[in-house]
Design an enzyme around this catalytic site. Sequence first.
Site: not given
Length: 702
Positions: A564-567, A561
Amino acid sequence: SSLKLDKLGIDDSPISITGFYAPCSHPQVSNHLTLLSSESLPSSSDEQSSTENTIHGNRNKCPVPGTLYNTNTVESFTKLDKQSLLKSEANKIWEDIQSGKALEDCALLSRFLVISFADLKKWSFRYWFAFPALVLDPPASLVELKPASEYFTSEEAESVSAACNEWRDSSLTTGTQQHSRSTLFILAIPIQQVVAENVCYFSVLWLLDVPFFLVSVSSDDSKATITPLKDWEACQGDHHKLLFGFYDPCHLPSNPGWPLRNYLALIRSKWNLETVWFFCYRESRGFADMSLSLVGQASITLSSDSSVPNSVGWELNKGKRAPRSISLANSMDPTRLAVSACDLNLKLMRWRALPSLDLNVLSSVKCLLLGAGTLGCQVARTLMGWGIRNITFVDYGKVAMSNPVRQSLYTFEDCVGRGEFKAVAAVKSLKQIFPAVESSGVVMAIPMPGHPISSQEEESVLGDCKRLRDLIESHDAVFLLTDTRESRWLPSLLCANANKIAINAALGFDSYMVMRHGAGPNSLSDDMQNLDINKTGRQRLGCYFCNDVVAPQDSMTDRTLDQQCTVTRPGLAPIAGALAVELLVGVLQHPLGIYAKGDNSSSSNGGNSDESPLGILPHQIRGSVSQFSQITLLGQASNSCTACSETVVSEYREKGNSFILEAINHPTYLEDLTGLTELKKAANSFSLDWEDDGDDDEAVDM
């Protein structure tokens, strides 16, 4: 407002302007002196340095020269020495009388003065008119005043009316005349040019309407004749009546209008007359009206003193000596008001900091934003700050609950339910922020290498490719702001093929990278002759993929996760988005545009024509908020690049859709095409045989 912002800047030098008045044409309303924005003020446009303006005088618009003092601050407006300014204008009138210019251009007798201050942020204006009147010493006295219909016989009145109507329509009073620059009647306005050292002059064509004249009535046949003032000597004869006529804007039956004051000063100075009969010409429905017109007798005491008389003339405001003010904000269209307010900061830049800033380039550029996420929102807001108002979004995602706090164009309402498409919501938000923006949203996914498609999907994917190509070709600059690396490949290829400005911004957790792509591989040689850059020997700047030794691949499958996200740290996107826009503006303002070389932080802007007025123009900017550091880097285009190399662009031009499908469906296709496969094989086969026998001397020799 436009003249101040676009032409004058901080220059508060006096400006020659033109007012207009006409004879009174209504028994209860005077004709006030009028300023017309299109004809009274010099042009605010930055066109040629010598411009010929036409001042249209006609029977309803008699031109009068004036001077405008527009101050930069309200304090300067308040501190102006009004008495000195009035005296200065009165001196000009007196000099024109003494030199004879007032006989040639009699409108000089009615010079006027305006002081003003424009608050361009609030659309509030303060102004004060002065109409200098020479005060004779001793003063003239009014002996008699009556309607012209009572002074003339009916036969004389009819003849005078006919003569006045003919005078008003004659070529002498309405014909086109061009005055030389030495004549004070013309507008010779020195305005310091922003980028040139020479001043410009506005040569003016006057369509004259002569407001002062002589009226002679024959004693034999009661025939009236009207002639210019300079013919006074020729009018001396056996006339029954000789009057000094003038266009009288005043409607009062017992008072002559304001032009008579300086008229009497001229008459006393030039002809030494003690008794003067004057004719206040007034009209009704555009024709002479003897019942409204007045005839009077004035008594003048002659004097040998040739010094400048005292003067009065500041206009009263509700009976008090005070300026007038007007606010246009409430009466303006809100959208136009917003446009003016947003343009204000940019135009103020040209006053001192950036006089060579080309705002027309910025206002006309069309930007395509691929990605309407965190970076896309920041870029769009900053683009509008620079006056760029044609923005297109491309995104296929929807606004999620986590987006509004990080993506400045979205609100909670956009993500309620199934969520609004970002491309649609972003456009709606921009128009709420600034109604004059021209924005559109396109909901589509960008085809990506490493993401194979089935034969059933080919038609849809190729349709997206064509749509993306058309979008890129119809815009001037493209921002690559998508979440994945592979989604930037096709736009990079299409920008290189179409030779479009491409600005790339990417985020890590605490680092960012912003860069501009170089020109396309075939465009450099095509434009060398026009830009004269072949002598520099410079190479093309690289694109986002030029340093890669592998083709872009699937970076989304089998990711946790957080992958997948732009952290990223929340402060990164505003920094990178702002730098991306500043990079674009630098390219647009640079004389070589997309062909500009890459500067680094040690470059100096020495004012050469090859440099941007905004400072250095780097190729890449990399920064880290964990270290609070930023560096500029330069990378040349690679012959093995999978996106912008001549090999790839040529293959795309030759094979078109089949090339794109190969790149999408076969992960190694681009590597094989560009030679990266062979390069990796050569690197893998290269090895070093290290000898380690414990012999320190041999180790040193090695």
